[in-house]
Design an enzyme around this catalytic site. Structure first.
Site, PDB file in Angstrom:
ATOM      1  N   ASP A   1      -2.507   2.371  -6.284  1.00  0.00           N
ATOM      2  CA  ASP A   1      -1.501   2.399  -5.214  1.00  0.00           C
ATOM      3  C   ASP A   1      -1.545   1.172  -4.306  1.00  0.00           C
ATOM      4  OD1 ASP A   1      -3.913   2.945  -4.026  1.00  0.00           O
ATOM      5  OD2 ASP A   1      -3.229   4.706  -2.904  1.00  0.00           O
ATOM      6  N   GLU A   2      -2.193   0.106  -4.746  1.00  0.00           N
ATOM      7  CA  GLU A   2      -2.276  -1.111  -3.936  1.00  0.00           C
ATOM      8  C   GLU A   2      -2.155  -2.355  -4.804  1.00  0.00           C
ATOM      9  OE1 GLU A   2      -5.209  -1.519  -0.615  1.00  0.00           O
ATOM     10  OE2 GLU A   2      -6.047   0.293  -1.499  1.00  0.00           O
TER      11      GLU A   2
ATOM     12  N   ASP B   1       0.862  -1.184   0.000  1.00  0.00           N
ATOM     13  CA  ASP B   1       0.000   0.000   0.000  1.00  0.00           C
ATOM     14  C   ASP B   1       0.897   1.232   0.000  1.00  0.00           C
ATOM     15  OD1 ASP B   1      -1.924   1.925   0.310  1.00  0.00           O
ATOM     16  OD2 ASP B   1      -2.613   1.257   2.277  1.00  0.00           O
TER      17      ASP B   1
END
Length: 429
Positions: A110-111, A16
């Site tokens: 973003d993960e 993350d």
């Protein structure tokens, strides 16, 4: 039992990126480092897409209006988002993860989840692989901060990555899952909606431990598969696989927020034409045809003293919407817009509009269909393809209908469905 020496029956890593967009701004502009930064969609954006940890320390949160954020943090520095930069960095990160395992699920820009179960004999323990992931991401991202969670399934790995931010690494071995989850609030569990949370509160269940002690039937009878999934998560027994394959698109759509309380037909038509052209471009780019077209408007809430809305004009959910049959054929923005105009004539009666949406559905591949086009369609496709090539090289809508000279100047944003490859690689409005 040591997590470093024991072979895990299943091992998932979740990464993350911390305050991703704001961290990129601080990385690229040294004068922003250590200062409260809020990222918005363009210079005139009014809502924070994300904010730095310095801003969060003052109580500022993602989704907050800029004027509200400045009340809490007078020194907040507003930065316009740079979606292409963020997408480029994310693409490098996601591709680098394949050096550890081929089983990578890009969850958002973003993960990501990585299934490293079958890599333990090659790379070592899950925790050791997490350290390798850390080194890879540090190198390709230019030192951006991120957190890592390592666990025996996806849901717990995601919870673990949230436990130490920024730049944390949390390992929860499968045999410790239920104990480590016991005091974790249920709102930390991905997929828990407000209705389910309210239902659980009737049973006094606010933590994973509380839910784990409920009979399975309490959730399963009310929420079916979703209820069973949440119950299993709280038991530490989530079995959801890492989905490395991106499913074929079921729809292609674009939406846009309008200026507050827009009642000008001309403005609404410009926005709809803009969205129709974007949908048509994507259909052509990925060689797809549509069988249906959805057109929708989100209506503004009534202002004090305004006349009562008529039932004919307003739906209960504050939307006007209609689905049109769009016979499989050439995806042309003008043809899509003809249906959008028909929708306006039939359904819109001057109400204030805050957002437009155009979505093509019932998709199929257009491969091998060219010979079915008329001579006129074939010429139109040739012209559209030439324009598409120019726009890909020199920028979106370098060549466009004259109407779009009046389109919104707000920049594109990264959609939640963005992926680094394939038909979701674009950065849509």
């Amino acid at each position: 039992m040591s997590a470093l020496t024991c072979y895990w029956p299943r091992a998932i890593i979740h990464i993350d990126m911390n305050a991703f967009f704001a961290s990129v701004e601080q990385r690229d502009f040294p004068e922003l480092r250590g200062k409260p930064v809020g990222v918005t969609n363009g210079d005139v954006g009014t809502t924070l897409i994300t904010c730095s940890y310095e801003a969060r320390a003052c109580g500022v949160k993602t989704g907050m209006r800029v004027y509200e954020a400045r009340k809490l943090c007078p020194g907040l520095i507003q930065r316009p988002a740079r979606p292409k930069v963020y997408a480029g960095i994310s693409t490098r990160i996601m591709h680098a993860l394949h050096d550890i395992s081929p089983d990578v699920e890009v969850f958002s820009v973003d993960e990501a989840f990585i299934d490293v179960t079958h890599c333990q004999r090659l790379h070592g323990s899950p925790e050791r692989m997490a350290q390798q992931v850390r080194q890879h991401i540090h190198e390709v991202s230019g030192g951006l901060p991120f957190s890592i969670g390592v666990a025996g399934n996806k849901s717990i790995a995601k919870v673990a990555s949230d436990m130490q931010k920024p730049n944390g690494l949390t390992v929860i071995p499968p045999w410790e899952s239920r104990e480590r989850l016991h005091d974790v609030p249920m709102e930390k569990i991905c997929g828990l909606g407000p209705h389910i949370a309210e239902f659980l509160s009737l049973y006094g269940a606010r933590t994973c431990g509380d839910v784990a002690n409920l009979p399975l039937t309490v959730l399963a009878r009310r929420y079916g598969v979703v209820g069973k999934y949440l119950w299993l998560v709280c038991q530490g027994k989530d079995t959801e696989p890492v989905a490395s394959e991106v499913a074929p698109p079921q729809s292609v759509g674009h939406g846009k927020v309008l200026p507050p309380h827009t009642v000008s037909r001309r403005v609404i038509e410009v926005y709809l034409r803009h969205m129709c052209e974007k949908v048509a471009v994507r259909l052509r780019r990925y060689d797809m045809q549509a069988g249906r077209l959805y057109v929708g408007l989100r209506l503004a809430a009534p202002q004090k003293g305004s006349p009562t809305r008529s039932a004919r004009s307003y739906c209960q959910d504050e939307k006007l919407e209609q689905m049109f049959v769009f016979p499989y054929g050439l995806p042309d923005g003008r043809r899509l817009f003809d249906l959008a105009q028909k929708f306006l004539r039939q359904r819109w009666h001057g109400e204030a509009v805050t957002q437009v949406q155009v979505t093509a559905t019932h998709l199929r591949s257009a491969s091998g269909q060219l010979e079915l086009f008329s001579t006129e369609d074939a010429r139109l496709l040739e012209r559209s393809s030439a324009i598409d090539r120019i726009n890909r090289r020199y920028g979106e809508f370098t060549v466009a209908p004259a109407t779009l000279l009046e389109r919104s100047t707000m920049p594109n944003v990264i959609a939640p469905a963005w992926r680094p490859d394939g038909h979701r690689q674009h950065i849509p409005d």
